[in-house]
Design a protein around this motif. Structure first.
Motif, PDB file in Angstrom:
ATOM      1  N   LYS A   1       0.776  -1.191  -0.043  1.00  0.00           N
ATOM      2  CA  LYS A   1      -0.011  -0.073  -0.017  1.00  0.00           C
ATOM      3  C   LYS A   1       0.877   1.349   0.006  1.00  0.00           C
ATOM      4  N   ALA A   2       1.853   1.200   0.845  1.00  0.00           N
ATOM      5  CA  ALA A   2       2.674   2.405   0.824  1.00  0.00           C
ATOM      6  C   ALA A   2       3.601   2.449  -0.309  1.00  0.00           C
ATOM      7  N   LEU A   3       4.079   1.451  -0.931  1.00  0.00           N
ATOM      8  CA  LEU A   3       4.713   1.400  -2.193  1.00  0.00           C
ATOM      9  C   LEU A   3       3.935   1.789  -3.603  1.00  0.00           C
ATOM     10  N   ILE A   4       2.775   1.384  -3.692  1.00  0.00           N
ATOM     11  CA  ILE A   4       1.953   1.842  -4.859  1.00  0.00           C
ATOM     12  C   ILE A   4       2.000   3.297  -5.152  1.00  0.00           C
ATOM     13  N   ASN A   5       2.089   4.070  -4.081  1.00  0.00           N
ATOM     14  CA  ASN A   5       2.275   5.718  -4.460  1.00  0.00           C
ATOM     15  C   ASN A   5       3.413   6.085  -4.749  1.00  0.00           C
ATOM     16  N   GLU A   6       4.663   5.449  -4.972  1.00  0.00           N
ATOM     17  CA  GLU A   6       5.739   5.894  -5.098  1.00  0.00           C
ATOM     18  C   GLU A   6       6.365   5.641  -6.522  1.00  0.00           C
ATOM     19  N   SER A   7       5.474   5.677  -7.523  1.00  0.00           N
ATOM     20  CA  SER A   7       5.835   5.654  -9.156  1.00  0.00           C
ATOM     21  C   SER A   7       6.953   4.699  -9.291  1.00  0.00           C
ATOM     22  N   LEU A   8       6.630   3.620  -8.891  1.00  0.00           N
ATOM     23  CA  LEU A   8       7.521   2.523  -9.207  1.00  0.00           C
ATOM     24  C   LEU A   8       7.607   1.883 -10.731  1.00  0.00           C
ATOM     25  N   ASP A   9       8.965   1.671 -11.205  1.00  0.00           N
ATOM     26  CA  ASP A   9       9.099   1.117 -12.513  1.00  0.00           C
ATOM     27  C   ASP A   9       8.768  -0.284 -12.400  1.00  0.00           C
ATOM     28  N   LEU A  10       8.850  -1.263 -11.385  1.00  0.00           N
ATOM     29  CA  LEU A  10       8.871  -2.417 -10.995  1.00  0.00           C
ATOM     30  C   LEU A  10       8.808  -2.629  -9.438  1.00  0.00           C
ATOM     31  N   LEU A  11       7.949  -3.810  -9.157  1.00  0.00           N
ATOM     32  CA  LEU A  11       8.207  -4.238  -7.718  1.00  0.00           C
ATOM     33  C   LEU A  11       8.757  -5.606  -7.869  1.00  0.00           C
ATOM     34  N   LEU A  12       9.773  -5.646  -7.231  1.00  0.00           N
ATOM     35  CA  LEU A  12      10.372  -6.973  -7.004  1.00  0.00           C
ATOM     36  C   LEU A  12      10.245  -7.572  -5.792  1.00  0.00           C
ATOM     37  N   PHE A  13       9.837  -8.745  -5.358  1.00  0.00           N
ATOM     38  CA  PHE A  13       9.403  -9.328  -4.242  1.00  0.00           C
ATOM     39  C   PHE A  13      10.003 -10.689  -3.952  1.00  0.00           C
ATOM     40  N   ALA A  14      10.420 -11.260  -2.806  1.00  0.00           N
ATOM     41  CA  ALA A  14      10.788 -12.427  -2.686  1.00  0.00           C
ATOM     42  C   ALA A  14       9.784 -13.028  -1.642  1.00  0.00           C
ATOM     43  N   GLY A  15       9.486 -14.321  -2.273  1.00  0.00           N
ATOM     44  CA  GLY A  15       8.619 -14.998  -1.149  1.00  0.00           C
ATOM     45  C   GLY A  15       8.029 -16.174  -1.903  1.00  0.00           C
ATOM     46  N   GLY A  16       6.925 -16.786  -1.567  1.00  0.00           N
ATOM     47  CA  GLY A  16       6.222 -17.884  -2.081  1.00  0.00           C
ATOM     48  C   GLY A  16       4.964 -17.437  -2.640  1.00  0.00           C
ATOM     49  N   ASP A  17       4.134 -18.303  -2.869  1.00  0.00           N
ATOM     50  CA  ASP A  17       2.741 -18.191  -3.347  1.00  0.00           C
ATOM     51  C   ASP A  17       1.781 -17.453  -2.270  1.00  0.00           C
ATOM     52  N   GLY A  18       1.894 -17.395  -1.008  1.00  0.00           N
ATOM     53  CA  GLY A  18       1.307 -16.736  -0.181  1.00  0.00           C
ATOM     54  C   GLY A  18       1.974 -15.238  -0.017  1.00  0.00           C
ATOM     55  N   THR A  19       2.917 -14.924  -0.456  1.00  0.00           N
ATOM     56  CA  THR A  19       3.363 -13.492  -0.599  1.00  0.00           C
ATOM     57  C   THR A  19       2.637 -13.150  -1.785  1.00  0.00           C
ATOM     58  N   ALA A  20       2.590 -13.721  -3.001  1.00  0.00           N
ATOM     59  CA  ALA A  20       2.142 -13.309  -4.277  1.00  0.00           C
ATOM     60  C   ALA A  20       0.703 -12.939  -3.824  1.00  0.00           C
ATOM     61  N   ARG A  21       0.002 -13.715  -3.021  1.00  0.00           N
ATOM     62  CA  ARG A  21      -1.313 -13.737  -2.790  1.00  0.00           C
ATOM     63  C   ARG A  21      -1.557 -12.068  -2.282  1.00  0.00           C
ATOM     64  N   ASP A  22      -0.744 -11.832  -1.102  1.00  0.00           N
ATOM     65  CA  ASP A  22      -0.810 -10.927  -0.218  1.00  0.00           C
ATOM     66  C   ASP A  22      -0.747  -9.605  -1.119  1.00  0.00           C
ATOM     67  N   ILE A  23       0.142  -9.399  -2.047  1.00  0.00           N
ATOM     68  CA  ILE A  23       0.588  -8.430  -3.014  1.00  0.00           C
ATOM     69  C   ILE A  23      -0.568  -8.273  -3.863  1.00  0.00           C
ATOM     70  N   TYR A  24      -1.163  -9.285  -4.364  1.00  0.00           N
ATOM     71  CA  TYR A  24      -2.246  -9.343  -5.385  1.00  0.00           C
ATOM     72  C   TYR A  24      -3.495  -8.667  -4.486  1.00  0.00           C
ATOM     73  N   SER A  25      -3.593  -9.197  -3.376  1.00  0.00           N
ATOM     74  CA  SER A  25      -4.906  -8.450  -2.578  1.00  0.00           C
ATOM     75  C   SER A  25      -4.926  -7.150  -2.449  1.00  0.00           C
ATOM     76  N   VAL A  26      -3.839  -6.464  -2.542  1.00  0.00           N
ATOM     77  CA  VAL A  26      -3.745  -4.969  -2.394  1.00  0.00           C
ATOM     78  C   VAL A  26      -3.992  -4.377  -3.724  1.00  0.00           C
ATOM     79  N   ILE A  27      -3.172  -4.799  -4.931  1.00  0.00           N
ATOM     80  CA  ILE A  27      -3.052  -4.430  -6.137  1.00  0.00           C
ATOM     81  C   ILE A  27      -4.566  -4.324  -6.792  1.00  0.00           C
ATOM     82  N   GLU A  28      -5.224  -5.510  -6.626  1.00  0.00           N
ATOM     83  CA  GLU A  28      -6.632  -5.751  -7.229  1.00  0.00           C
ATOM     84  C   GLU A  28      -7.412  -4.803  -6.506  1.00  0.00           C
ATOM     85  N   GLN A  29      -7.501  -4.218  -5.520  1.00  0.00           N
ATOM     86  CA  GLN A  29      -8.294  -3.228  -4.812  1.00  0.00           C
ATOM     87  C   GLN A  29      -8.234  -1.744  -5.481  1.00  0.00           C
ATOM     88  N   ASP A  30      -6.795  -1.609  -6.151  1.00  0.00           N
ATOM     89  CA  ASP A  30      -6.468  -0.171  -6.471  1.00  0.00           C
ATOM     90  C   ASP A  30      -6.558  -0.020  -7.915  1.00  0.00           C
TER      91      ASP A  30
END
Length: 379
Positions: free
Chosen positions: A100-129
């Protein structure tokens, strides 16, 4: 020249359960640590970022505090900005709040390390915006990597970022966010579910396909593969990896099998079941050992997906020549010529493991197939 704005999120607990046989990390991080598991996500992200170190003067990393990204980015010498303060022991809500904090930072790319649960957590925020048209790329660090938003290895993730930094033409594509029920997973049942899509760089050499679901139905072929391995078994320990193709071997031997774990047999008798990485090292040290594995359908990974118990230390101990790979020709053909992939966590070992292997595809029936991580062969 405009600096590349790279968002960075690390799930510090990702993959903790893999090496100790817990089939995941969701809700069992404390248990995993008590069993001796060591965090790997920071190292996996480091392997990705090291690829782009020559470009660090062109990159601004925007991230969360501490182990979620800030510590590693500063350690590697990147210009770093922290936009979210995480808890000492992170939870899913920390990943979501960081996004949520990073979405407003005009990113060129979000690079994340994790597993499918992490991907879900990221998607849960992005899908609502609706305004969050944010390209993402996952560095595989979890036990479950079914989603199509991940690079095939940490190094491959770095290569994709490098391509973007070089202003190469990299298209975007929608990739599935998948996850499974870990409670059912620990009971040997795979229940995969598609949650949605996120945009990823469209580089099929470096981005993994979504895992093909379903159990092999050609039982005659699987029985033939099992018969071939059994006919050549010697007085050695055999490490039996996960997956339905390998499970057919245990079925032919009439030995109880851990479908989503790793077992050890000797003289066609079970020695240990659902073993951890540490137990495997202890059981096989100074003993002749063969490793029997298969590939993940659609992806082609033979190491580093759902079998983190097979550590780099173990692979070195067993030796490349003692790896037996089983696969049906249907599964190999589905790769459409793409090579098999190893993601042991040790890039140097991954390089050593490349080459052509004799794949057991039936009774006294073999094909030569290449292990060749595209990101390593071109680095």
């Amino acid at each position: 020249m405009k600096r590349f704005r790279l968002g960075l999120i690390i799930n510090p607990l990702a993959g903790l359960g893999g090496s100790v046989g817990l089939k995941g990390s969701d809700g069992v991080a404390t248990q995993a640590i008590a069993k001796g598991a060591e965090p790997k996500a920071q190292l996996r992200m480091q392997q990705a970022l090291e690829v782009v170190l020559p470009f660090k003067d062109q990159i601004d990393i925007i991230t969360a505090s501490g182990a979620m990204g800030h510590d590693l980015a500063q350690q590697l010498g990147f210009n770093t900005e922290c936009v979210y303060q995480s808890a000492n022991i992170t939870e899913a809500k920390d990943t979501q709040s960081a996004v949520k904090a990073l979405i407003n930072e005009s990113l060129d790319l979000l690079l994340f390390a994790g597993g499918d649960g992490t991907a879900r957590d990221i998607y849960s925020v992005i899908e609502q915006d609706d305004t969050a048209l944010l390209p993402v790329l996952g560095v595989p660090a979890g036990v479950k990597i079914h989603s199509g938003v991940y690079a095939i290895t940490p190094h491959a993730a770095g290569v994709v970022v490098e391509m973007l930094l070089k202003r190469e033409l990299v298209s975007l594509m929608d990739a599935d966010v998948m996850d499974i029920d870990e409670v059912a997973f620990r009971q040997g049942v795979v229940k995969a579910k598609r949650y949605g899509e996120m945009q990823v760089p469209a580089e099929p050499r470096y981005i993994q396909a979504v895992k093909m679901g379903g159990k092999e139905v050609d039982e005659l072929v699987l029985a033939d593969i099992a018969a071939d391995v059994i006919s050549q078994m010697e007085d050695e320990l055999y490490i039996i990896g996960s997956g339905s193709t390998v499970a057919a071997l245990m079925e032919e031997l009439n030995i109880d099998n851990t479908l989503l774990g790793v077992d050890v047999i000797h003289d066609q008798t079970l020695v240990a079941s659902d073993v951890t990485a540490k137990q495997l090292i202890e059981l096989t040290q100074h003993k002749p050992t063969k490793l029997v594995i298969t590939l993940i359908g659609g992806q082609g990974h033979i190491l580093g997906r759902g079998n983190q118990q097979l550590s780099a230390e173990l692979i070195k101990q067993v030796g490349k020549d003692n790896i037996i790979i089983l696969a049906t020709k249907t599964k190999l053909k589905a790769l459409e010529g793409r090579p098999l992939i190893v993601d042991s966590g040790d890039p140097e070992l991954d390089r050593e493991l490349t080459g052509y292997y004799k794949i057991v595809t039936g009774y006294h029936d073999y094909v030569m197939y290449q292990v060749a991580n595209p990101d390593l062969s071109e680095s």
